[in-house]
Scaffold this motif. Sequence first.
Motif, mmCIF file in Angstrom:
data_model
loop_
_atom_site.group_PDB
_atom_site.id
_atom_site.type_symbol
_atom_site.label_atom_id
_atom_site.label_comp_id
_atom_site.label_asym_id
_atom_site.label_seq_id
_atom_site.Cartn_x
_atom_site.Cartn_y
_atom_site.Cartn_z
ATOM 1 N N ALA A 58 39.853 52.183 49.405
ATOM 2 C CA ALA A 58 40.186 52.715 48.074
ATOM 3 C C ALA A 58 39.240 52.149 47.017
ATOM 4 O O ALA A 58 38.763 52.883 46.145
ATOM 5 C CB ALA A 58 41.638 52.378 47.728
ATOM 6 N N PHE A 59 38.942 50.848 47.102
ATOM 7 C CA PHE A 59 38.010 50.239 46.158
ATOM 8 C C PHE A 59 36.630 50.881 46.294
ATOM 9 O O PHE A 59 35.982 51.208 45.306
ATOM 10 C CB PHE A 59 37.913 48.733 46.396
ATOM 11 C CG PHE A 59 36.895 48.065 45.520
ATOM 12 C CD1 PHE A 59 37.180 47.804 44.195
ATOM 13 C CD2 PHE A 59 35.652 47.709 46.017
ATOM 14 C CE1 PHE A 59 36.252 47.200 43.375
ATOM 15 C CE2 PHE A 59 34.715 47.107 45.203
ATOM 16 C CZ PHE A 59 35.013 46.840 43.878
ATOM 17 N N ARG A 60 36.198 51.077 47.527
ATOM 18 C CA ARG A 60 34.899 51.705 47.786
ATOM 19 C C ARG A 60 34.872 53.119 47.200
ATOM 20 O O ARG A 60 33.899 53.516 46.558
ATOM 21 C CB ARG A 60 34.640 51.752 49.278
ATOM 22 C CG ARG A 60 33.409 52.530 49.677
ATOM 23 C CD ARG A 60 33.370 52.655 51.186
ATOM 24 N NE ARG A 60 33.091 51.377 51.769
ATOM 25 C CZ ARG A 60 31.918 51.052 52.300
ATOM 26 N NH1 ARG A 60 30.957 51.934 52.332
ATOM 27 N NH2 ARG A 60 31.719 49.874 52.815
ATOM 28 N N ASN A 61 35.952 53.879 47.401
ATOM 29 C CA ASN A 61 36.004 55.251 46.884
ATOM 30 C C ASN A 61 35.994 55.274 45.358
ATOM 31 O O ASN A 61 35.350 56.124 44.741
ATOM 32 C CB ASN A 61 37.231 55.984 47.426
ATOM 33 C CG ASN A 61 37.110 56.286 48.897
ATOM 34 O OD1 ASN A 61 36.009 56.317 49.459
ATOM 35 N ND2 ASN A 61 38.244 56.494 49.545
ATOM 36 N N ASP A 62 36.710 54.326 44.746
ATOM 37 C CA ASP A 62 36.719 54.240 43.280
ATOM 38 C C ASP A 62 35.326 53.914 42.749
ATOM 39 O O ASP A 62 34.866 54.486 41.754
ATOM 40 C CB ASP A 62 37.722 53.186 42.805
ATOM 41 C CG ASP A 62 39.159 53.599 43.030
ATOM 42 O OD1 ASP A 62 39.401 54.801 43.287
ATOM 43 O OD2 ASP A 62 40.044 52.719 42.951
ATOM 44 N N ALA A 63 34.645 52.972 43.416
ATOM 45 C CA ALA A 63 33.301 52.598 42.987
ATOM 46 C C ALA A 63 32.342 53.778 43.151
ATOM 47 O O ALA A 63 31.522 54.060 42.272
ATOM 48 C CB ALA A 63 32.811 51.395 43.787
ATOM 49 N N HIS A 65 33.099 56.951 43.133
ATOM 50 C CA HIS A 65 33.453 57.948 42.125
ATOM 51 C C HIS A 65 32.871 57.554 40.762
ATOM 52 O O HIS A 65 32.365 58.401 40.020
ATOM 53 C CB HIS A 65 34.968 58.102 42.033
ATOM 54 C CG HIS A 65 35.406 59.067 40.987
ATOM 55 N ND1 HIS A 65 35.288 60.425 41.125
ATOM 56 C CD2 HIS A 65 35.949 58.869 39.758
ATOM 57 C CE1 HIS A 65 35.732 61.035 40.045
ATOM 58 N NE2 HIS A 65 36.149 60.100 39.198
ATOM 59 N N ALA A 66 32.952 56.257 40.430
ATOM 60 C CA ALA A 66 32.424 55.788 39.144
ATOM 61 C C ALA A 66 30.913 55.963 39.063
ATOM 62 O O ALA A 66 30.375 56.293 38.003
ATOM 63 C CB ALA A 66 32.802 54.325 38.927
ATOM 64 N N ASN A 69 30.198 59.807 38.807
ATOM 65 C CA ASN A 69 30.707 60.431 37.584
ATOM 66 C C ASN A 69 30.651 59.432 36.434
ATOM 67 O O ASN A 69 31.687 58.927 35.996
ATOM 68 C CB ASN A 69 32.151 60.910 37.784
ATOM 69 C CG ASN A 69 32.274 61.884 38.920
ATOM 70 O OD1 ASN A 69 31.546 62.858 38.976
ATOM 71 N ND2 ASN A 69 33.175 61.602 39.856
ATOM 72 N N PRO A 73 36.092 56.136 31.318
ATOM 73 C CA PRO A 73 37.145 56.365 32.311
ATOM 74 C C PRO A 73 38.175 57.365 31.788
ATOM 75 O O PRO A 73 38.440 57.434 30.592
ATOM 76 C CB PRO A 73 37.764 54.983 32.502
ATOM 77 C CG PRO A 73 37.407 54.222 31.275
ATOM 78 C CD PRO A 73 36.105 54.802 30.791
ATOM 79 N N GLN A 74 38.706 58.120 32.685
ATOM 80 C CA GLN A 74 39.734 59.092 32.321
ATOM 81 C C GLN A 74 41.080 58.382 32.290
ATOM 82 O O GLN A 74 41.541 57.871 33.302
ATOM 83 C CB GLN A 74 39.762 60.240 33.340
ATOM 84 C CG GLN A 74 38.448 60.990 33.429
ATOM 85 C CD GLN A 74 38.074 61.650 32.106
ATOM 86 O OE1 GLN A 74 38.932 62.156 31.406
ATOM 87 N NE2 GLN A 74 36.794 61.622 31.788
#
Length: 178
Positions: A58-63, A65-66, A69, A73-74
């Motif tokens: 999840a951390f990897r996916n958030d990074a 995505h950041a 994009n 932050p939204q």
Amino acid sequence: MTIKRKATEFDALLTLEAYTKRLLDFPKDCVHHALLVKTWKFWPAWSELADVIAPLVAFRNDALHAVQNPGPPQIEAPDRRPCGKDRASEIMQEAGFTAKRIADIQAAPPTVAPSDIDAGAGHTASQRVPYSARRHPDDIRISRLRNPIMRESMGLTEAQAQAEIDAILNGKSQEDAA
């Protein structure tokens, strides 16, 4: 999916095969951390491994995505729908306001004349009435009693502070009683 106490060699190979197929769906460094960095007392069940790997992924996916994009932050907008009278009274009680306390605040004379507050925009900073002077003195005392640092500096436990807050809200402080 875990090893049984009396597993045969076939059972062990079957379990390893199943773990391997599932672990292939995850990034190598996440699997490495779960299997080699994290220590296990016993052979981990699949759910235990998944609980370790999921936050890493999840951390990897958030990074990722950041990075893909960029921009602010939204942030989700808070719920601004009006609440009913029951919920409003719950919120007021959670904040420490009772019907009697609200009536007392409304009946109390203002500590600063409204014209002084309204005229504050045209004055220099030294001439303005500070916000703390516009607040009711009991509100300030309650804020201090709820603040853990202030409470500690006054030498009060949380229970003593709560008792003082209750006394203030009921119209009589413990200082007045003493």
